[in-house]
Structures are given as structure tokens and as C-alpha cells.
Design an enzyme around this catalytic site. Structure first.
Site, PDB file in Angstrom:
ATOM      1  CD  GLU A 113      45.826  40.614  19.570  1.00  0.00           C
ATOM      2  OE1 GLU A 113      44.705  41.166  19.685  1.00  0.00           O
ATOM      3  OE2 GLU A 113      46.046  39.718  18.739  1.00  0.00           O
ATOM      4  CG  ASP A 149      47.744  38.494  15.809  1.00  0.00           C
ATOM      5  OD1 ASP A 149      48.367  38.176  14.775  1.00  0.00           O
ATOM      6  OD2 ASP A 149      46.516  38.616  15.862  1.00  0.00           O
ATOM      7  CD  GLN A 178      44.901  35.896  18.316  1.00  0.00           C
ATOM      8  OE1 GLN A 178      45.291  37.054  18.216  1.00  0.00           O
ATOM      9  NE2 GLN A 178      43.660  35.589  18.685  1.00  0.00           N
ATOM     10  CD  GLU A 237      42.667  37.411  15.656  1.00  0.00           C
ATOM     11  OE1 GLU A 237      43.854  37.660  15.905  1.00  0.00           O
ATOM     12  OE2 GLU A 237      41.734  37.927  16.271  1.00  0.00           O
TER      13      GLU A 237
HETATM   14  O1  LIG Z   1      42.442  41.759  16.196  1.00  0.00           O
HETATM   15  C1  LIG Z   1      43.055  40.879  16.777  1.00  0.00           C
HETATM   16  O2  LIG Z   1      44.139  40.477  16.363  1.00  0.00           O
HETATM   17  C2  LIG Z   1      42.554  40.238  17.989  1.00  0.00           C
HETATM   18  O3  LIG Z   1      43.084  39.214  18.364  1.00  0.00           O
HETATM   19  C3  LIG Z   1      41.504  40.845  18.831  1.00  0.00           C
HETATM   20  O4  LIG Z   1      41.059  39.927  19.757  1.00  0.00           O
HETATM   21  C4  LIG Z   1      40.309  41.463  18.278  1.00  0.00           C
HETATM   22  O5  LIG Z   1      40.398  42.552  17.577  1.00  0.00           O
HETATM   23 MG   LIG Z   2      44.920  38.808  17.331  1.00  0.00          MG
END
Ligand SMILES: O=C(O)C(=O)[C@H](O)CO
Ligand SMILES: [Mg+2]
Length: 255
Positions: free
Chosen positions: A141, A176, A202, A238
Site C-alpha cells: 500500500e 487506499d 480502503q 479505515e
Molecule cells: O495507514 C494505512 O492506510 C494502512 O492501511 C496501514 O495498514 C497502516 O498504517
Molecule cells: Mg490504508
């Protein structure tokens, strides 16, 4: 509409970690993710997951000494033995808990450091080989430098390059949306272009990292695009609830 997983590291912090499984199920979640299960025996975590009737979406490999500021070890020359031990631990936990995905964190190192890059490649190969043998997916990521200053993997195209180099179909991108927007923007086009390589998604609002529908992005359009690219796995929530986890969940019925 995508299916959502509660991120138990950020959500349900009103109760201790092991109680967050039941709290998430009670709020209607069918799956969870979190950063690290390692403070508890894997069997205990698995029991809470099963008792709550939840699916596990993902968790991270041990990151080194988090309290001391470490954020993964994959790009840290000299830490190969610690990385290998962390990989063993992650796979052992993954087998007991039954996660389909592990996230390998890179660590803090200059993205331009050739030695860090070489170490990252070696460790990524090792992790891809070991997770492949174990039948577990592996994701990496890109993380923005405002939230994690000095993080090695801070560019989506670079992550795609690393993945492409490895030639391992179970190695994919953790997309993300929050980090994508802060690092590069162009979220929808990136979802389209990177779709075949995306293993996990995410979501959080930008810039506050709170509930969806509260930030600068049109999250409804993003969820529609996630459906349109054929992504069927969980979308991890998240985010840090702005004012209580339960109190903030109304966005789910408004998307
Ligand atoms: O911070 C994030 O976006 C995450 O997904 C990591 O797993 C942890 O820092
Ligand atoms: Mg993340």
C-alpha cells in the site's frame, strides 16, 4: 454497492480490541480488518471473529517496533532476519484466523535509496513466495507522507511497478482512496487503470480521515466506480470516527 469491512484499529475504539468484533457485528458489519492482531493469541482472535459471525478481510504483517516509530521492515537493509521472522508470524496468524490477505508494510526509508529498494525487492519476493505457498494473498500500500513521514512506498505507480516486476498473481495493490487522493488525486482514473492489480480497497474522507461523505471527494461516485471495475472484495472503512463509531455510521444508509 461495495461491501464494507470495519477497520477495528480505527473504529470501535470505545471498547477493547477483542470486544470490537462483537461491536462491529452488532452494527451490521459482516467483515473486519485491522492493523495487527499480535497482542493476542491467534486462537483468541479467531474465536472472537467466529463468535461474531464475521469474515476476516485483511491484517498487516508485524511492522517492527511500532511504538518506537517503525512502520514495517521490508525496505530496511540489515533487518532481513527480523523481516523473515515477522513473515513467519504473520503466516502463522493468517492460517489460524483465516485471512485471505496480508499487508506488507515497507518501513521508513528514502524512496530513492538504491539499497532500500534492493532490500524491498528481495523481501517482497520472499513474502510473495511464502504467502503463495500458504495460499494467502499479499498486498502493498502506498501511504502519504503527511500521515507517515518518510514512508518508503509513497507512490502508486512505483507500487504498481514493484508488483509487475514480481510476476506473482496473488501479489496486489492495496488501494487506499484516502492516500491516493492526498498523494496524486485522479482517484477514479487510477481505479480504472489499476483495476486488474487491486487486491484491497480502503476508504475515508479527505483530508480529515473521517466517515465517507464528509470530505472533498464524491464518495458515491467512487463507490459506483468500484462496482463498475468489477471489484468484489471488501472495502475497508479505515477512518477515525468524527464523534463516536456508532454515531457516525449513518453514512452507510446514505450512499
Ligand atoms: O495507514 C494505512 O492506510 C494502512 O492501511 C496501514 O495498514 C497502516 O498504517
Ligand atoms: Mg490504508
Amino acid at each position: 454497492m461495495p461491501k464494507f469491512a470495519a477497520n477495528l484499529s480505527m473504529m470501535f475504539n470505545e471498547v477493547p480490541f477483542l470486544d470490537r468484533f462483537a461491536a462491529a457485528a452488532d452494527c451490521g458489519f459482516t467483515a473486519v480488518e485491522y492493523l495487527f492482531p499480535y497482542d493476542h493469541p491467534a486462537e483468541v482472535v479467531a474465536e472472537r471473529l467466529q463468535a461474531a459471525g464475521l469474515a476476516q478481510a485483511l491484517f498487516n504483517m508485524p511492522p517492527g517496533d511500532w511504538v518506537a516509530g517503525e512502520r514495517g521492515m521490508a525496505a530496511l537493509p540489515g533487518r532481513e532476519a527480523d523481516f523473515a521472522a515477522a513473515l513467519d508470524t504473520a503466516i502463522a496468524y493468517a492460517k489460524v484466523i483465516g485471512t485471505p490477505l496480508l499487508h506488507m508494510m515497507a518501513g521508513l526509508a528514502q524512496a530513492t535509496d538504491l539499497q532500500a529498494s534492493a532490500t524491498y525487492r528481495e523481501n517482497l519476493k520472499r513474502a510473495a513466495d511464502r504467502t503463495g505457498e500458504a495460499g494467502i494473498g499479499l498486498v502493498i500500500e502506498p501511504i502519504n507522507g503527511r500521515d507517515m513521514p518518510g514512508y518508503f512506498l509513497n507512490d502508486f505507480n512505483r507500487a504498481v511497478d514493484f508488483i509487475s516486476e514480481m510476476d506473482a498473481s496473488h501479489l496486489k495493490l492495496q488501494f487506499d482512496v484516502y492516500h491516493r487522493q492526498i498523494l496524486h488525486g485522479d482517484v477514479i482514473m487510477a481505479l480504472r487503470q489499476m483495476a486488474p492489480l487491486i487486491g484491497h480497497i480502503q476508504i475515508a474522507s479527505v483530508p480529515e480521515r473521517h466517515e465517507p461523505l464528509t470530505g472533498e471527494l464524491d464518495d458515491r461516485k467512487i463507490f459506483a466506480e468500484i462496482d463498475a471495475i468489477g471489484y468484489e472484495a471488501y472495502v475497508g472503512c479505515e477512518y477515525r470516527p468524527a464523534a463516536g463509531t456508532r454515531e457516525g455510521l449513518s453514512w452507510m444508509s446514505r450512499v
